[in-house]
Write a protein that holds these residues in place. Sequence first.
Motif, PDB file in Angstrom:
ATOM      1  N   LEU A  47      -2.798  11.889   8.935  1.00 20.29           N
ATOM      2  CA  LEU A  47      -2.945  11.270   7.616  1.00 20.29           C
ATOM      3  C   LEU A  47      -1.401  11.626   6.970  1.00 20.29           C
ATOM      4  N   ILE A  48      -0.827  12.848   7.280  1.00 18.25           N
ATOM      5  CA  ILE A  48       0.575  13.071   6.801  1.00 18.25           C
ATOM      6  C   ILE A  48       1.586  12.046   6.962  1.00 18.25           C
ATOM      7  N   ASP A  49       1.531  11.404   8.246  1.00 20.52           N
ATOM      8  CA  ASP A  49       2.536  10.654   8.596  1.00 20.52           C
ATOM      9  C   ASP A  49       2.082   9.209   7.894  1.00 20.52           C
ATOM     10  N   ASP A  50       1.020   8.899   7.608  1.00 20.03           N
ATOM     11  CA  ASP A  50       0.885   7.615   6.835  1.00 20.03           C
ATOM     12  C   ASP A  50       1.318   7.972   5.313  1.00 20.03           C
ATOM     13  N   PHE A  51       1.009   9.126   5.026  1.00 22.28           N
ATOM     14  CA  PHE A  51       1.315   9.492   3.468  1.00 22.28           C
ATOM     15  C   PHE A  51       3.033   9.266   3.326  1.00 22.28           C
ATOM     16  N   LEU A  52       3.714   9.915   4.401  1.00 18.77           N
ATOM     17  CA  LEU A  52       5.146   9.804   4.421  1.00 18.77           C
ATOM     18  C   LEU A  52       5.501   8.664   4.674  1.00 18.77           C
ATOM     19  N   ALA A  53       5.017   7.834   5.404  1.00 13.99           N
ATOM     20  CA  ALA A  53       5.788   6.452   5.650  1.00 13.99           C
ATOM     21  C   ALA A  53       5.539   5.448   4.434  1.00 13.99           C
ATOM     22  N   SER A  90       6.416  24.741  -5.338  1.00 12.55           N
ATOM     23  CA  SER A  90       5.955  24.038  -6.524  1.00 12.55           C
ATOM     24  C   SER A  90       6.003  22.641  -6.314  1.00 12.55           C
ATOM     25  N   GLU A  91       7.132  22.146  -5.820  1.00 12.42           N
ATOM     26  CA  GLU A  91       7.162  20.706  -5.716  1.00 12.42           C
ATOM     27  C   GLU A  91       6.181  20.142  -4.706  1.00 12.42           C
ATOM     28  N   THR A  92       5.945  20.960  -3.718  1.00 15.20           N
ATOM     29  CA  THR A  92       4.944  20.459  -2.625  1.00 15.20           C
ATOM     30  C   THR A  92       3.465  20.274  -3.356  1.00 15.20           C
ATOM     31  N   ALA A  93       3.492  21.498  -4.174  1.00 15.02           N
ATOM     32  CA  ALA A  93       2.008  21.199  -4.693  1.00 15.02           C
ATOM     33  C   ALA A  93       1.756  20.053  -5.876  1.00 15.02           C
ATOM     34  N   ASP A  94       2.765  19.806  -6.449  1.00 19.47           N
ATOM     35  CA  ASP A  94       2.993  18.678  -7.300  1.00 19.47           C
ATOM     36  C   ASP A  94       2.666  17.404  -6.509  1.00 19.47           C
ATOM     37  N   MET A  95       3.517  17.410  -5.463  1.00 21.13           N
ATOM     38  CA  MET A  95       3.595  16.222  -4.380  1.00 21.13           C
ATOM     39  C   MET A  95       2.142  15.760  -4.233  1.00 21.13           C
ATOM     40  N   ILE A  96       1.273  16.851  -3.642  1.00 18.42           N
ATOM     41  CA  ILE A  96       0.031  16.826  -3.088  1.00 18.42           C
ATOM     42  C   ILE A  96      -0.905  16.281  -4.207  1.00 18.42           C
ATOM     43  N   ALA A  97      -0.707  16.809  -5.569  1.00 24.68           N
ATOM     44  CA  ALA A  97      -1.593  16.663  -6.510  1.00 24.68           C
ATOM     45  C   ALA A  97      -1.371  15.127  -7.024  1.00 24.68           C
ATOM     46  N   VAL A 148       0.610  12.693  -5.974  1.00 24.72           N
ATOM     47  CA  VAL A 148       0.845  11.584  -5.316  1.00 24.72           C
ATOM     48  C   VAL A 148      -0.060  11.183  -4.213  1.00 24.72           C
ATOM     49  N   ALA A 149      -0.412  12.346  -3.367  1.00 27.73           N
ATOM     50  CA  ALA A 149      -1.327  12.162  -2.312  1.00 27.73           C
ATOM     51  C   ALA A 149      -2.601  11.978  -2.763  1.00 27.73           C
ATOM     52  N   PHE A 150      -2.995  12.790  -3.735  1.00 27.63           N
ATOM     53  CA  PHE A 150      -4.517  12.704  -4.041  1.00 27.63           C
ATOM     54  C   PHE A 150      -4.822  11.255  -4.730  1.00 27.63           C
ATOM     55  N   LYS A 151      -3.696  10.923  -5.623  1.00 32.03           N
ATOM     56  CA  LYS A 151      -3.655   9.643  -6.162  1.00 32.03           C
ATOM     57  C   LYS A 151      -3.821   8.414  -5.377  1.00 32.03           C
ATOM     58  N   MET A 152      -2.844   8.571  -4.005  1.00 29.71           N
ATOM     59  CA  MET A 152      -2.964   7.423  -3.167  1.00 29.71           C
ATOM     60  C   MET A 152      -4.245   7.270  -2.446  1.00 29.71           C
ATOM     61  N   LEU A 186      -7.394   9.123  -3.007  1.00 31.89           N
ATOM     62  CA  LEU A 186      -8.800   9.165  -3.709  1.00 31.89           C
ATOM     63  C   LEU A 186      -8.769   8.774  -5.158  1.00 31.89           C
ATOM     64  N   GLY A 187      -7.571   8.389  -5.614  1.00 26.05           N
ATOM     65  CA  GLY A 187      -7.428   7.784  -6.862  1.00 26.05           C
ATOM     66  C   GLY A 187      -7.614   8.834  -7.999  1.00 26.05           C
ATOM     67  N   VAL A 188      -7.696   9.936  -7.768  1.00 26.75           N
ATOM     68  CA  VAL A 188      -7.654  10.987  -8.885  1.00 26.75           C
ATOM     69  C   VAL A 188      -6.410  12.030  -8.841  1.00 26.75           C
ATOM     70  N   THR A 189      -5.934  12.527 -10.054  1.00 23.67           N
ATOM     71  CA  THR A 189      -4.807  13.399 -10.068  1.00 23.67           C
ATOM     72  C   THR A 189      -5.165  14.794 -10.625  1.00 23.67           C
ATOM     73  N   PRO A 190      -5.270  15.514  -9.749  1.00 23.43           N
ATOM     74  CA  PRO A 190      -5.703  17.079 -10.153  1.00 23.43           C
ATOM     75  C   PRO A 190      -4.418  17.825 -10.829  1.00 23.43           C
ATOM     76  N   SER A 191      -4.783  18.729 -11.573  1.00 27.57           N
ATOM     77  CA  SER A 191      -3.664  19.222 -12.422  1.00 27.57           C
ATOM     78  C   SER A 191      -3.344  20.310 -11.653  1.00 27.57           C
ATOM     79  N   VAL A 192      -1.829  20.935 -11.875  1.00 24.15           N
ATOM     80  CA  VAL A 192      -1.483  21.940 -10.731  1.00 24.15           C
ATOM     81  C   VAL A 192      -1.244  23.187 -11.694  1.00 24.15           C
ATOM     82  N   SER A 193      -1.636  24.209 -11.083  1.00 28.80           N
ATOM     83  CA  SER A 193      -1.193  25.322 -11.819  1.00 28.80           C
ATOM     84  C   SER A 193      -0.728  26.436 -10.899  1.00 28.80           C
ATOM     85  N   CYS A 194       0.254  27.220 -11.101  1.00 28.25           N
ATOM     86  CA  CYS A 194       0.518  28.379 -10.355  1.00 28.25           C
ATOM     87  C   CYS A 194       0.095  29.825 -10.570  1.00 28.25           C
TER      88      CYS A 194
END
Lengths: 265, 181
Positions: free
Chosen positions: B55-61, B72-79, B81-85, B87-95
């Motif tokens: 899935l990662i290549d599909d996401f990046l493409a 932290s950028e990575t975690a933000d990206m996952i929450a 962009v990826a989750f949105k793309m 599953l349609g949801v946007t979780p919130s990120v905390s460190c």
Amino acid sequence: MMRPQLLRKMSARKEELGVGRGRARRPLRHCRGGGAAGAGRPGHGAMAIFSVYVVNKAGGLIYQLDHYAPRSDTEKTFSFPLDLVLRPHDERVVVAFGQRDGIRVGHAVLAINGAEVNGRFTADGKDVLEFLGNPANYPVSIRFGRHRLSSNEKLMLASMFHSLFAIGSQLSPEVGSSGIEMLETDTFKLHCFQTLTGIKFMVLADPRQTGIDALLRKIYEIYSDFALKNPFYSLEMPIRCELFDQNLKLALEVAEKAGPFGPGS
Amino acid sequence: MSRSPGRKQENHKISRELFVLTYGALVAQLCKEYEKDEDVNACLDRMGYSIGIRLIDDFLARSAVRKCRSYSETADMIAQVAFKMYLGVTPSVSCNSVTGNEFSLILDKNPLVDFVEELPAERASLCYCNLLCGVIRGALEMVHLAAEVSFLQDRLKGDDVTEIGITFLRKPEDRRHRRNK
């Protein structure tokens, strides 16, 4: 425009590594006009994408497609003595000197009297240089042309490029360099795109062809769709997916049609 | 999502219910096959892993995002962009930690548990959505980020929120193969 029947027939003839042929090769000697326009393309002139290579993380070639190869075979009849200087090189007999009439230095002997040679030997098993040194065999018709790369040679070259790419990233004075993006020569440009996962897509195209960046991204999408989502495709292995081939060829056609004045689709 | 011009424009979407139902059937079947919850969890994680590495290549493409320069950028990206793309949801990120390598994704809505109220009594330690953990772990591994991903809290188990914890592991400095990521 490729007809579906032709595409299917060609896919059935694929070699081991998933090497495909984009269009039937017609020897250029039947065509008028110079250069790469020989294979019957409409209009544009010498606008072409020559080949596509996909290299995995370890540097192994997993896919290769020759979409368009400007064929410059020349066949001529000669009488003794031969005014070209031939010498053996690797497993072939090449022209060392005496360039004329479309036969260039570096061209290999491809066929003698219509029969394709087998490396340094004729189809009958005789040594080519011996055969051509004997006046009794003349007049003889010899076909010269650029030697086509074999699958093994392509594998080696892809691995070498992978290493050069790594060296290129390290030589960079700035941290986090993208690596080699383009290699330019007078006859072609090699465009390379490495994904964040380490796969490299390389496209060899005519120097005037534009829109290759978009094409590389498109090829990435096609790879992620038709190769990765195929459950029977193992990662890092040679790609032998029919859908990947078809969609890739379509994408190449679209990119070529765009021509030199801007990106296509 | 762009499709190549060769494909006919197939705009029919697959129903979300079918997807959720399929996932539920998958978990139910695994529960029948394995007695222990840990085995089911491990199996879901493995399946998720094999999805994630592809899935990662599909996401990046499709998202054409730039390389992330920090955890932290990575975690933000996952929450975001990826989750949105997917599953349609946007979780919130905390460190979570001072060292900056532990993050939590807090999910308000989890589409996979649309039809699940609570876990049966004999399956108390089942991580129903463990597939997601495997997906994230597999995807991160392909971009050379080793991580441990697990459910820290789960609404199905009675907690208030569903929380996925991502712990980025420090890999030993490996300068030999400095490939562009």
